[in-house]
Design a protein around this motif. Structure first.
Motif, PDB file in Angstrom:
ATOM      1  N   UNK A   1       5.510   2.763 -18.805  1.00  0.00           N
ATOM      2  CA  UNK A   1       6.501   1.723 -19.123  1.00  0.00           C
ATOM      3  C   UNK A   1       7.792   2.371 -19.622  1.00  0.00           C
ATOM      4  N   UNK A   2       8.928   1.784 -19.248  1.00  0.00           N
ATOM      5  CA  UNK A   2      10.222   2.340 -19.634  1.00  0.00           C
ATOM      6  C   UNK A   2      10.621   1.957 -21.049  1.00  0.00           C
ATOM      7  N   UNK A   3      10.135   0.811 -21.503  1.00  0.00           N
ATOM      8  CA  UNK A   3      10.469   0.351 -22.859  1.00  0.00           C
ATOM      9  C   UNK A   3       9.315  -0.515 -23.353  1.00  0.00           C
ATOM     10  N   UNK A   4       8.879  -0.241 -24.575  1.00  0.00           N
ATOM     11  CA  UNK A   4       7.790  -1.016 -25.173  1.00  0.00           C
ATOM     12  C   UNK A   4       8.191  -1.403 -26.586  1.00  0.00           C
ATOM     13  N   UNK A   5       7.898  -2.641 -26.958  1.00  0.00           N
ATOM     14  CA  UNK A   5       8.240  -3.068 -28.299  1.00  0.00           C
ATOM     15  C   UNK A   5       7.797  -4.490 -28.557  1.00  0.00           C
ATOM     16  N   UNK A   6       8.276  -5.051 -29.656  1.00  0.00           N
ATOM     17  CA  UNK A   6       7.948  -6.422 -30.033  1.00  0.00           C
ATOM     18  C   UNK A   6       9.251  -7.130 -30.416  1.00  0.00           C
ATOM     19  N   UNK A   7       9.415  -7.442 -31.672  1.00  0.00           N
ATOM     20  CA  UNK A   7      10.666  -8.087 -32.110  1.00  0.00           C
ATOM     21  C   UNK A   7      11.871  -7.192 -31.834  1.00  0.00           C
ATOM     22  N   UNK A   8      11.669  -5.877 -31.960  1.00  0.00           N
ATOM     23  CA  UNK A   8      12.782  -4.956 -31.697  1.00  0.00           C
ATOM     24  C   UNK A   8      13.221  -4.993 -30.240  1.00  0.00           C
ATOM     25  N   UNK A   9      12.251  -5.137 -29.326  1.00  0.00           N
ATOM     26  CA  UNK A   9      12.575  -5.239 -27.897  1.00  0.00           C
ATOM     27  C   UNK A   9      13.269  -6.568 -27.615  1.00  0.00           C
ATOM     28  N   UNK A  10      12.814  -7.629 -28.271  1.00  0.00           N
ATOM     29  CA  UNK A  10      13.462  -8.932 -28.120  1.00  0.00           C
ATOM     30  C   UNK A  10      14.931  -8.845 -28.533  1.00  0.00           C
TER      31      UNK A  10
ATOM     32  N   UNK B   1       0.797  -1.235   0.000  1.00  0.00           N
ATOM     33  CA  UNK B   1       0.000   0.000   0.000  1.00  0.00           C
ATOM     34  C   UNK B   1       0.827   1.281   0.000  1.00  0.00           C
ATOM     35  N   UNK B   2       1.965   1.266   0.685  1.00  0.00           N
ATOM     36  CA  UNK B   2       2.794   2.473   0.781  1.00  0.00           C
ATOM     37  C   UNK B   2       3.912   2.504  -0.259  1.00  0.00           C
ATOM     38  N   UNK B   3       3.887   1.556  -1.200  1.00  0.00           N
ATOM     39  CA  UNK B   3       4.930   1.506  -2.220  1.00  0.00           C
ATOM     40  C   UNK B   3       6.204   0.866  -1.705  1.00  0.00           C
ATOM     41  N   UNK B   4       7.209   0.800  -2.564  1.00  0.00           N
ATOM     42  CA  UNK B   4       8.470   0.157  -2.201  1.00  0.00           C
ATOM     43  C   UNK B   4       9.598   1.151  -1.947  1.00  0.00           C
ATOM     44  N   UNK B   5       9.413   2.377  -2.403  1.00  0.00           N
ATOM     45  CA  UNK B   5      10.468   3.369  -2.232  1.00  0.00           C
ATOM     46  C   UNK B   5      11.569   3.257  -3.267  1.00  0.00           C
ATOM     47  N   UNK B   6      11.415   2.391  -4.245  1.00  0.00           N
ATOM     48  CA  UNK B   6      12.435   2.236  -5.277  1.00  0.00           C
ATOM     49  C   UNK B   6      11.815   2.467  -6.656  1.00  0.00           C
ATOM     50  N   UNK B   7      12.668   2.855  -7.595  1.00  0.00           N
ATOM     51  CA  UNK B   7      12.227   3.045  -8.970  1.00  0.00           C
ATOM     52  C   UNK B   7      12.198   1.692  -9.668  1.00  0.00           C
ATOM     53  N   UNK B   8      11.064   1.356 -10.249  1.00  0.00           N
ATOM     54  CA  UNK B   8      10.889   0.064 -10.918  1.00  0.00           C
ATOM     55  C   UNK B   8      10.903   0.274 -12.429  1.00  0.00           C
TER      56      UNK B   8
ATOM     57  N   UNK C   1       2.963  -2.428 -11.250  1.00  0.00           N
ATOM     58  CA  UNK C   1       4.411  -2.614 -11.073  1.00  0.00           C
ATOM     59  C   UNK C   1       5.061  -1.333 -10.564  1.00  0.00           C
ATOM     60  N   UNK C   2       4.640  -0.211 -11.113  1.00  0.00           N
ATOM     61  CA  UNK C   2       5.212   1.082 -10.729  1.00  0.00           C
ATOM     62  C   UNK C   2       4.709   1.536  -9.352  1.00  0.00           C
ATOM     63  N   UNK C   3       3.535   1.030  -8.972  1.00  0.00           N
ATOM     64  CA  UNK C   3       2.895   1.523  -7.756  1.00  0.00           C
ATOM     65  C   UNK C   3       3.183   0.759  -6.485  1.00  0.00           C
ATOM     66  N   UNK C   4       4.028  -0.264  -6.545  1.00  0.00           N
ATOM     67  CA  UNK C   4       4.365  -0.966  -5.308  1.00  0.00           C
ATOM     68  C   UNK C   4       4.059  -2.446  -5.299  1.00  0.00           C
TER      69      UNK C   4
END
Length: 233
Positions: A93-102, A67-74, A157-160
């Motif tokens: 999201x920090x990175x989004x893609x398909x074959x290029x992300x792979x 509930x209070x988050x993790x205190x770290x950047x995810x 994921x970003x919220x804790x």
């Protein structure tokens, strides 16, 4: 570790009996008083469970939102296309893609804390099994990381939201916040984490399920927690 002050030595002497059990609030207070570092240490919880994860019906694994988050950047990577990709980016999201992300990951760019994928992208993600699997990053529908709702998965994921998984010796651990958090926030996160583990009790668990719980900071001692007031423990 820095040299202990007279006050800290006195407190350390109090910990001489390592069998002493502490209420969560008292353990947090002791960890703060014993703190000798200048950086913002992580507060960690470790639980010794009465399971043998070598047996499928005794595996303990899942997700829990603190509930209070993790205190770290995810850092989050998402495999998606079209509208789903746009939604993931909008959610942070920090990175989004398909074959290029792979291909980017195959080149060694794996600096992520969570990898999420839409179901239709698992054919691509599957080729990364040997890279993502050992790092615990392989998307899994049971953990909510293979989902059509990538927007919510990124926000979680970003919220804790953190993943937990029992280790070979029946121990499960996680960071539940930072020393800079208030006691109220740390206790709220502690309760949420422990409650999730208790609810994840596998069908094959026999006897006492939660054997021991300990709280510690990154550089501090481990303090055993009194589990008598924890429901289901």
């Amino acid at each position: 570790m820095a040299k202990l002050t007279k006050k800290q030595k006195t407190l350390a002497e109090k910990l001489g009996d390592n069998q002493q059990l502490y209420p969560v609030g008292e353990a947090l207070a002791l960890l703060r008083e014993l703190k000798t570092t200048k950086f913002d240490e992580t507060v960690e919880v470790a639980m010794n469970l009465g399971v043998d994860p070598r047996h499928a019906d005794q595996m303990v694994r899942g997700m829990v939102s603190l509930p209070a988050g993790t205190g770290k950047t995810v850092r989050v990577a998402v495999f998606a296309k079209g509208d789903k990709a746009e939604a993931a980016l909008a959610a942070g999201a920090d990175k989004v893609g398909a074959e290029d992300l792979m291909e980017d990951m195959q080149a060694g760019n794996l600096d992520y804390d969570r990898v999420i994928a839409t179901p239709d992208m698992m054919g691509v993600v599957g080729r990364l099994g040997k890279l993502l699997g050992p790092k615990g990053l392989m998307p899994n529908p049971k953990l909510g990381t293979v989902t059509p709702n990538v927007e919510q998965a990124v926000k979680d994921a970003k919220g804790g939201q953190i993943e937990f998984r029992v280790e070979k010796q029946g121990i499960i651990h996680a960071g539940i916040g930072k020393m800079s958090f208030s006691d109220t926030d740390l206790m709220t996160n502690f309760d949420a984490f422990v409650d999730a583990i208790v609810k994840a009790k596998p069908s094959g668990a026999k006897g006492k399920y939660v054997k021991k719980i300990a709280l510690s900071s990154s550089m501090g001692p481990g303090l055993k927690i009194d589990t008598t007031e924890i429901a289901g423990a």
